[in-house]
Design a protein around this motif. Structure first.
Motif, PDB file in Angstrom:
ATOM      1  N   ILE A 112       0.849  -1.188   0.000  1.00  0.00           N
ATOM      2  CA  ILE A 112       0.000   0.000   0.000  1.00  0.00           C
ATOM      3  C   ILE A 112       0.886   1.239   0.000  1.00  0.00           C
ATOM      4  CG2 ILE A 112      -1.763   1.292   1.250  1.00  0.00           C
ATOM      5  CD1 ILE A 112      -2.668  -1.354   2.503  1.00  0.00           C
ATOM      6  N   VAL A 113       0.616   2.147  -0.940  1.00  0.00           N
ATOM      7  CA  VAL A 113       1.247   3.472  -0.969  1.00  0.00           C
ATOM      8  C   VAL A 113       0.129   4.504  -0.949  1.00  0.00           C
ATOM      9  CG1 VAL A 113       3.348   2.717  -2.140  1.00  0.00           C
ATOM     10  CG2 VAL A 113       1.372   3.438  -3.497  1.00  0.00           C
ATOM     11  N   THR A 114       0.458   5.747  -0.613  1.00  0.00           N
ATOM     12  CA  THR A 114      -0.597   6.730  -0.382  1.00  0.00           C
ATOM     13  C   THR A 114      -0.652   7.805  -1.465  1.00  0.00           C
ATOM     14  OG1 THR A 114       0.482   8.528   0.842  1.00  0.00           O
ATOM     15  CG2 THR A 114       0.073   6.474   2.045  1.00  0.00           C
ATOM     16  N   ARG A 115      -1.809   8.458  -1.529  1.00  0.00           N
ATOM     17  CA  ARG A 115      -1.996   9.614  -2.404  1.00  0.00           C
ATOM     18  C   ARG A 115      -1.527  10.906  -1.730  1.00  0.00           C
ATOM     19  NH1 ARG A 115      -2.877   7.492  -7.436  1.00  0.00           N
ATOM     20  NH2 ARG A 115      -4.650   6.057  -7.436  1.00  0.00           N
ATOM     21  N   MET A 116      -0.891  10.781  -0.587  1.00  0.00           N
ATOM     22  CA  MET A 116      -0.516  11.951   0.215  1.00  0.00           C
ATOM     23  C   MET A 116       0.990  12.196   0.238  1.00  0.00           C
ATOM     24  SD  MET A 116      -1.801  12.546   4.111  1.00  0.00           S
ATOM     25  CE  MET A 116      -1.690  14.101   4.974  1.00  0.00           C
ATOM     26  N   ASP A 117       1.761  11.232  -0.275  1.00  0.00           N
ATOM     27  CA  ASP A 117       3.200  11.238  -0.061  1.00  0.00           C
ATOM     28  C   ASP A 117       4.001  12.026  -1.087  1.00  0.00           C
ATOM     29  OD1 ASP A 117       4.595   9.553   2.112  1.00  0.00           O
ATOM     30  OD2 ASP A 117       2.870   8.326   1.578  1.00  0.00           O
ATOM     31  N   HIS A 118       5.170  12.421  -0.663  1.00  0.00           N
ATOM     32  CA  HIS A 118       6.265  12.867  -1.515  1.00  0.00           C
ATOM     33  C   HIS A 118       6.701  11.677  -2.382  1.00  0.00           C
ATOM     34  CE1 HIS A 118      10.510  13.826  -2.395  1.00  0.00           C
ATOM     35  NE2 HIS A 118      10.246  15.089  -2.113  1.00  0.00           N
ATOM     36  N   GLU A 119       7.181  11.969  -3.592  1.00  0.00           N
ATOM     37  CA  GLU A 119       7.576  10.880  -4.499  1.00  0.00           C
ATOM     38  C   GLU A 119       8.671   9.988  -3.922  1.00  0.00           C
ATOM     39  OE1 GLU A 119       6.725   9.487  -7.822  1.00  0.00           O
ATOM     40  OE2 GLU A 119       5.000  10.277  -6.721  1.00  0.00           O
ATOM     41  N   GLY A 120       9.462  10.527  -2.997  1.00  0.00           N
ATOM     42  CA  GLY A 120      10.503   9.720  -2.379  1.00  0.00           C
ATOM     43  C   GLY A 120       9.955   8.571  -1.558  1.00  0.00           C
ATOM     44  N   ASP A 121       8.649   8.631  -1.214  1.00  0.00           N
ATOM     45  CA  ASP A 121       8.022   7.534  -0.478  1.00  0.00           C
ATOM     46  C   ASP A 121       6.957   6.838  -1.334  1.00  0.00           C
ATOM     47  OD1 ASP A 121       7.928   5.930   1.807  1.00  0.00           O
ATOM     48  OD2 ASP A 121       6.220   7.015   2.637  1.00  0.00           O
ATOM     49  N   ILE A 122       7.046   7.010  -2.643  1.00  0.00           N
ATOM     50  CA  ILE A 122       6.145   6.315  -3.562  1.00  0.00           C
ATOM     51  C   ILE A 122       6.932   5.578  -4.643  1.00  0.00           C
ATOM     52  CG2 ILE A 122       4.332   6.595  -5.292  1.00  0.00           C
ATOM     53  CD1 ILE A 122       3.189   8.874  -3.658  1.00  0.00           C
ATOM     54  N   SER A 123       7.755   6.310  -5.373  1.00  0.00           N
ATOM     55  CA  SER A 123       8.454   5.704  -6.512  1.00  0.00           C
ATOM     56  C   SER A 123       9.323   4.504  -6.132  1.00  0.00           C
ATOM     57  CB  SER A 123       9.299   6.761  -7.230  1.00  0.00           C
ATOM     58  OG  SER A 123       8.463   7.651  -7.944  1.00  0.00           O
ATOM     59  N   PRO A 124      10.057   4.531  -4.996  1.00  0.00           N
ATOM     60  CA  PRO A 124      10.848   3.338  -4.660  1.00  0.00           C
ATOM     61  C   PRO A 124       9.986   2.090  -4.497  1.00  0.00           C
ATOM     62  CG  PRO A 124      11.584   5.216  -3.361  1.00  0.00           C
ATOM     63  CD  PRO A 124      10.315   5.632  -4.048  1.00  0.00           C
TER      64      PRO A 124
END
Length: 416
Positions: A112-124
């Motif tokens: 699960i990833v969020t719609r609220m995050d900076h890309e540094g906590d999504i793309s990886p």
């Protein structure tokens, strides 16, 4: 009650001495106090050596390396300094750990990833999913409360959920999530929980014991230190995970995740940053351990920043055409950090940033790597928001100047 020592605090920051610049670009990176600069310079002059040698400069470098890990452990309330991994920045650490964590997962596992995050906590994590055939689920935030609510998370959890990447505070809206509650929900489903505390750390002291997560990351250049990332992980997990490393690297913690020659001079700056925060605690009337002094400093910072936040939010919401992207109710300011973003119904965000820069006021415009929040809110990815970030060294006069500069543009738009 000790009065907030604003003049004394500002005197510690060379960038603020004899300068009229309003540094309100803090969510992208904060200013650095003089003791941090001095520690970096002294280390480059006296300990510019690799670790593990028998000679004095190397032994000094060893001591600096150890002290930085101990200081970071105090900062996040780790059980041991060996639970700390220091790297170049949060995003690099996330990519490194995504390769490691991914090895433990199998095709069909869910993350699960969020719609609220900076890309540094999504793309990886998207990259990890692609490499290992994982199913990605997206966790939205509530557009009325501006936070990720338990009801948003619950439908996404199942026995197949293996990993949740959650941000503590948004770099666009400033909202603070109830990380402990969300973590407990994910842990009950059997998932590992990774917390991005980059935007929280300049304003609230992280506590990994209270949150109950498995990993927490922050960036020292966002909380008045040098350009480093700090990762905390549970010791048992760090010992069990298969690291990426050279063959002859030590298997000790945190060595097994610390690739290459360390940035020793910046580690000296990290320790000096933690000590600065403890010093600020002393100046605001607090005593005790280093962490207790830091907690006192953050308590004082929070109270002071809240006043500036009320001033800024009140001024912005009074302007025609301005729409805040975040919590605007002063009674709910405990649920946000003082990162204030807004848009205007006719004026480009970049025009605001250019006009403020011309008045020696530093702010950012655009999505600021908060790509998913921009999309979730229906904003133009190019325009994004105007982002103003308050830190504990900013002044009411700077907020007044900022509001006056913004107001110069708004009447012109209203008449056009």
């Amino acid at each position: 009650m000790t009065l907030y020592p604003l003049d004394l605090i500002r005197s510690r920051f060379p960038a603020l001495v004899n300068s009229r610049t309003a540094h309100l670009d803090n969510p992208a990176g904060t200013l650095v106090p003089e003791p941090v600069i001095a520690a970096v310079a002294e280390t480059m002059a006296t300990a510019s050596a690799n670790l593990g040698g028998h000679f004095a400069a190397s032994q000094r470098a060893d001591a600096i390396w150890r002290a930085a890990h101990e200081a970071a452990a105090d900062f996040v309330n780790a059980a041991s300094w060996q639970e700390i991994v220091i790297g170049p920045n949060m995003t690099t650490l996330a990519y490194q750990m995504a390769r490691v964590i991914g090895k433990t997962l199998k095709p069909g596992d869910e993350i699960i990833v969020t719609r609220m995050d900076h890309e540094g906590d999504i793309s990886p994590w998207l990259d990890m999913a692609e490499r290992h055939g994982l199913v990605v689920k997206w966790l939205p935030f509530d557009k009325e409360t501006w936070r990720i609510e338990p009801d948003n998370l619950a439908p996404l959890l199942s026995s197949r959920t293996k990993f949740l990447a959650l941000n503590y505070a948004s770099n666009m809206t400033g909202s603070i999530n109830d990380a402990a509650t969300l973590t407990a929900m994910a842990k009950a489903a059997g998932a590992l929980v990774w917390i991005d505390a980059v935007q929280l750390a300049p304003h609230h002291l992280p506590d990994v014991q209270a949150v109950g997560c498995d990993f927490l990351v922050c960036s020292s250049y966002k909380f008045f230190g040098p350009h480093l990332g700090v990762l905390w992980g549970r010791e048992a997990l760090l010992r069990a995970l298969p690291p990426h490393r050279v063959r002859c690297q030590s298997d000790d913690l945190p060595d097994r995740f610390s690739t290459g020659t360390p940035q020793t001079e910046l580690m000296a700056g990290l320790t000096a940053t933690i000590d600065y925060l403890a010093w600020a605690g002393e100046q605001t009337g607090h005593s005790g351990t280093r962490r207790e002094k830091m907690a006192g400093a953050y308590q004082a910072f929070d109270a002071y920043e809240a006043g500036l936040t009320r001033q800024l939010v009140g001024g912005l919401t009074a302007l025609p055409g301005v729409r805040l992207m975040g919590i605007a109710n002063p009674n709910l300011f405990s649920r946000r950090v003082p990162t204030i973003s807004f848009v205007h119904d006719r004026i480009s965000t970049h025009r605001f940033a250019e006009a403020l820069a011309a008045e020696d006021i530093n702010v950012w415009s655009g999505h600021n790597y908060a790509l998913e929040p921009a999309r979730h809110l229906g904003l133009s990815e190019d325009e994004g928001v105007v982002r103003i970030g308050i830190a504990h060294y900013n002044t009411a006069e700077e907020i007044d100047r900022t509001l006056a500069a913004i107001a110069k543009l708004v009447p012109k738009a209203a008449m056009s």
